[in-house]
Design a protein around this motif. Structure first.
Motif, mmCIF file in Angstrom:
data_model
loop_
_atom_site.group_PDB
_atom_site.id
_atom_site.type_symbol
_atom_site.label_atom_id
_atom_site.label_comp_id
_atom_site.label_asym_id
_atom_site.label_seq_id
_atom_site.Cartn_x
_atom_site.Cartn_y
_atom_site.Cartn_z
ATOM 1 N N ILE A 55 35.440 -2.019 83.087
ATOM 2 C CA ILE A 55 36.877 -2.274 83.027
ATOM 3 C C ILE A 55 37.542 -0.984 82.562
ATOM 4 N N SER A 56 38.866 -0.961 82.594
ATOM 5 C CA SER A 56 39.588 0.177 82.030
ATOM 6 C C SER A 56 39.741 -0.058 80.538
ATOM 7 N N THR A 64 32.647 1.008 77.658
ATOM 8 C CA THR A 64 32.555 2.025 78.713
ATOM 9 C C THR A 64 31.889 3.303 78.214
ATOM 10 N N SER A 91 34.133 -1.070 89.351
ATOM 11 C CA SER A 91 34.328 -1.979 88.220
ATOM 12 C C SER A 91 33.999 -3.416 88.623
ATOM 13 N N SER A 95 38.630 -6.400 88.682
ATOM 14 C CA SER A 95 39.169 -5.243 87.983
ATOM 15 C C SER A 95 39.302 -4.086 88.966
ATOM 16 N N THR A 97 38.981 -0.302 89.875
ATOM 17 C CA THR A 97 38.274 0.905 89.455
ATOM 18 C C THR A 97 39.242 2.065 89.268
ATOM 19 N N ALA A 100 40.502 2.481 85.736
ATOM 20 C CA ALA A 100 39.542 3.110 84.832
ATOM 21 C C ALA A 100 39.476 4.616 85.093
ATOM 22 N N GLU A 214 32.548 -6.532 78.129
ATOM 23 C CA GLU A 214 33.887 -5.958 78.172
ATOM 24 C C GLU A 214 34.346 -5.381 76.840
#
Length: 370
Positions: A55-56, A64, A91, A95, A97, A100, A214
């Protein structure tokens, strides 16, 4: 199931660890120590870097890969004459990508270093048969000559742990990702590992989340690892989180198909330095668990092992046995007689778990015996 044979130790059995809180410098030292240049050899090879951008989310949340790890790896490769470099990720389902890539600075990396940046959701997929499963794998992954897998070591609500083997899911289509969940994740992870090999794993174990893919409940460990063997590294990583191989179903299944592959007795553990006293007080779930501890100058790696063990005990509904007990940990307890201690610094405790740092699975065994 464990192999009774004695393995010949090679670079593929080696797991290299480094401790600290500077992912950029740690990555450079790891890559130098494993002689990545000598491993790849051919300067023209197509090298693919696969971070975890599920995820971002800022890496401080424990979900991440630290961007500094990716940058340091690109710089190392280019400094040694490797310029055919791709960073690829897709992602999780639902979500974007691109968010992110933007939020974590990947477009800036693409521009500065002249690398290729691929959102695998928009790549061409190739159907690959792996035993009883059809997998749609991104063509950029199949075209790569050398894949560097950059997972985050963290918990997962379904598989308990997610790391190197599961991180390769970002290189398959959303359709295949959905099928993974339909089939229960574990066997599909095994089939993906058999179909698409990581050539090197650089593990971000700086502050992975305790429970969820997450993020949200990070626990500071200030550690990175490198290995050319994703399965053996995942098996070792499980022990750091307080699990045995059979607790992690995809490792158990993989070992049934490939006996002895998860036996960490066959691993050579190389530590480039020792943990220091850089631990910071945790927040969230880790803070609740820390109520059972008393730390004095504890290093992050050892303290994280204790928190992971307490989390496993909490999952078993066993924390009540610790009511009124404080587990001592840290350099401040050296040569002090205490009731219960963790780590080599607390070797004078009446009940203790040695190790520098101690491993979560060993601590959990001790806690269960109280």
């Amino acid at each position: 199931m464990f192999s009774d044979s004695v393995a010949i130790i090679t670079m593929d059995n080696r797991i290299t660890l480094i401790y600290g809180n500077n992912p950029f410098d740690m990555t450079k030292k790891l890559l130098d120590s494993i002689d990545l240049e000598g491993r790849i050899k051919d300067k023209g090879k197509n090298i693919l870097l696969k971070p975890n951008l599920v995820i971002s989310s800022d890496p401080s949340n424990g979900a991440t890969t630290h961007t500094e790890i990716v940058i340091a790896t690109i710089e190392y490769l280019q400094d040694h004459g490797f310029y055919n470099i791709t960073v690829a990720e897709g992602s999780w389902v639902g979500s974007r990508t691109e968010e992110a890539f933007k939020d974590l600075g990947y477009y800036a990396i693409e521009k500065k270093y002249g690398i290729k940046l691929i959102n695998t959701k928009k790549d061409r997929f190739v159907k690959v048969r792996s035993s009883e499963m059809d997998l749609e794998i991104a063509s950029c992954a199949l075209d790569a000559d050398f894949i560097i897998n950059m997972p985050v070591l963290k918990g997962h609500c379904q598989t308990l742990m997610t790391h190197a083997m599961k991180n390769m899911k970002g290189l398959i289509s959303d359709k295949s990702k959905r099928e993974f969940h339909t089939r229960g994740l574990d066997l599909p992870i095994v089939r993906l590992t058999e179909a698409l090999k990581s050539d090197l794993v650089i593990s971000d174990s700086i502050n992975g989340d305790l429970d969820f893919e997450e993020g949200g409940n990070p626990i500071e460990t200030n550690r990175m690892m490198a290995s050319f063997n994703a399965v053996l590294l995942d098996s070792y990583a499980a022990s750091l989180m307080g699990f045995c191989v059979n607790d992690i179903k995809y490792l158990k299944i993989y070992n049934e198909f490939h006996p002895g592959s998860t036996d960490i007795r066959n691993a050579e553990i190389v530590e480039l330095n020792r943990p220091d006293g850089t631990f910071n007080k945790p927040s969230g779930l880790a803070k609740r668990l820390s109520a059972y501890t008393e730390s004095k100058d504890a290093c992050s790696a050892c303290y994280a092992s204790l928190i992971h063990a307490l989390k496993r005990l909490d999952d078993e509904k066993g924390l009540r046995r610790l009511d009124g007990i404080k587990i001592k940990i840290g350099q401040g307890y050296r040569n002090q007689e205490t009731d219960i201690g963790v780590g080599l610094c607390c070797k004078s405790a009446k009940v203790n778990v040695l190790g520098c740092p101690a491993k979560a699975d060993d601590i959990l065994k001790m806690l269960r015996s109280l």
